[in-house]
Design an enzyme around this catalytic site. Structure first.
Site, PDB file in Angstrom:
ATOM      1  CG  ASP A 190      -2.081  -0.995   1.045  1.00  0.00           C
ATOM      2  OD1 ASP A 190      -2.521  -1.204  -0.092  1.00  0.00           O
ATOM      3  OD2 ASP A 190      -2.490  -1.587   2.055  1.00  0.00           O
ATOM      4  CG  ASP A 216      -6.508  -4.538  -3.255  1.00  0.00           C
ATOM      5  OD1 ASP A 216      -6.775  -5.646  -3.746  1.00  0.00           O
ATOM      6  OD2 ASP A 216      -7.051  -4.107  -2.233  1.00  0.00           O
TER       7      ASP A 216
HETATM    8  N1  GLY Z   1      -7.488  -3.035   0.469  1.00  0.00           N
HETATM    9  C1  GLY Z   1      -7.940  -2.152  -0.512  1.00  0.00           C
HETATM   10  C2  GLY Z   1      -9.393  -2.142  -0.708  1.00  0.00           C
HETATM   11  O1  GLY Z   1     -10.138  -2.241   0.234  1.00  0.00           O
HETATM   12  O2  GLY Z   1      -9.815  -2.005  -1.811  1.00  0.00           O
END
Ligand code: GLY
Length: 400
Positions: free
Chosen positions: A119, A181
């Site tokens: 992230d 993601d």
């Molecule tokens: N973890 C990223 C999302 O909730 O899309």
């Protein structure tokens, strides 16, 4: 003569449509600007105001932002500075720029520590990435380049992807995991490779995108949220979900990350494989989309039509499709643009805009349904991709 008249009519129709789209985008951007000012006022009215506290969500029934401290574990901390940068881009307001700078600076420490997880890309590219794009400040560039090198330390060459959640190696005994993601975080690596960073960052991003393309998708082009890999053979063990309804369901935001991510990969590489592939992903999403153009949080939740929506997925997809439409000079491209505008119109209606009720831009996002967390809430990343999409719509029309 006939052809000239037809050409002229098309030109007039296009200019009329573009003007209408621009008016619509301008109105939405003015709305975003008012809500941004309102949020800032409310945050500053707090006696313990602090630039490291980032708006994260407003839950159903609440009317004020819940803020979280900028931290490596807090994956959404870059979106609020990003919203401020986009608002500055839209308005040119120097006061907003000053706020954007201060919130952005509170994330600098992330460029100096080891990677907690993938992230890092969301955290730093939405904040510092926009900061550098809009100011050209070399200090921002240096921070981004350092962060890209840190993100790259999570790359496993045997598997060919970035390890998304290092903590899950121990906690869940997943030898190596990659979540969809993570496609979004490749943008930081591509950017760094183009801006003085090591060329290996480009290779890592391409390897990640290709390995994910091979392993993350089902025959209907919906994606798994997570793929677990064997670190000894480098092979896929299994595909599962974490935030979706079921392993084989289509989790709306996950599909959104994939659509946005592979569009961005095509922008960065010009490899036609990504362009072909992303159309399959987008078509799979659009084929199943509800009539108001905002998806239920997971397309396969048996509670539909009584399941919650996910406005954040809609904003991510709208932004991605607007970009995708620019790479297809044909009817398909037009249809993606049309769908994206429909999504944005729906999000801009009284059903989805928070308006007076809350200082966020949008209502009705779903963060983590299986965890019962942030269900039917305002969530900061929905706002981020909404304002981004509106700016893209304006830019797209002015480029024509
Ligand atoms: N973890 C990223 C999302 O909730 O899309």
């Amino acid at each position: 003569m006939k052809q000239i008249i037809l050409g002229l009519s098309l030109f007039i129709l296009c200019s009329f449509t573009n003007k209408t789209d621009n008016k619509f985008a301008d109105k939405a951007l003015r709305y975003c600007s008012n809500q941004t000012i309102r949020t800032l006022k409310e945050l500053k009215a707090d006696s313990v105001f602090d630039y490291t506290m980032m708006p994260r969500n407003i839950l159903n029934g609440q009317s004020k932002w819940n803020c979280r401290k900028a931290a490596k574990e807090e994956w959404t901390a870059g979106f609020w500075p990003g919203v401020l940068w986009y608002d500055y881009e839209a308005t040119g307001d120097k006061k907003i720029k000053a706020e954007a700078e201060k919130y952005t600076q509170s994330l600098e420490f992330l460029s100096k520590t080891s990677a907690y997880d993938h992230d890092l890309g969301f955290l730093m590219f939405c904040s510092y990435g926009n900061a550098y794009r809009l100011t050209g400040n070399p200090a921002y560039k240096k921070i981004l380049l350092n962060t890209a090198d840190t993100l790259a330390t999570l790359f496993n060459p045997k598997v060919g992807t970035i390890l998304s959640w290092p903590r899950a190696v121990k906690e869940r005994t997943w030898p190596h995991n990659t979540i969809i993601d993570n496609m979004m975080n490749l943008e930081l690596l591509f950017w760094a490779a183009r801006n003085g960073g090591n060329h290996k960052l480009y290779d890592i991003a391409v390897s990640h995108a290709n390995t994910t393309m091979k392993n993350h998708f089902k025959p209907d082009y919906s994606c798994y949220h997570v793929v677990i890999y064997d670190t000894i053979t480098g092979k896929k063990i299994k595909g599962i979900t974490h935030q979706g309804y079921a392993d084989n369901s289509m989790w709306a935001r996950g599909q959104g990350w994939a659509i946005y991510g592979y569009t961005m990969c095509y922008r960065e590489t010009k490899d036609p494989i990504y362009l072909e592939f992303v159309q399959c992903l987008a078509d799979a999403y659009l084929k199943r989309l509800s009539s108001d153009y905002v998806p239920y949080w997971d397309f396969d939740d048996p509670a539909i039509p009584n399941a919650p929506r996910d406005a954040s997925a809609s904003a991510v997809v709208a932004s991605g499709l607007l970009e995708l439409s620019t790479y297809l000079n044909n009817a398909k491209g037009e249809s993606y643009k049309h769908a994206a505008i429909k999504m944005l119109q729906s999000l801009s209606s009284s059903v989805y805009q928070s308006r007076k009720s809350k200082p966020s831009f949008l209502l009705h996002s779903t963060g983590n349904w299986p965890n019962h967390s942030e269900v039917d809430a305002s969530i900061i990343y929905a706002d981020y991709y909404y304002i981004e999409a509106m700016l893209r719509l304006k830019r797209l029309n002015s480029e024509k």
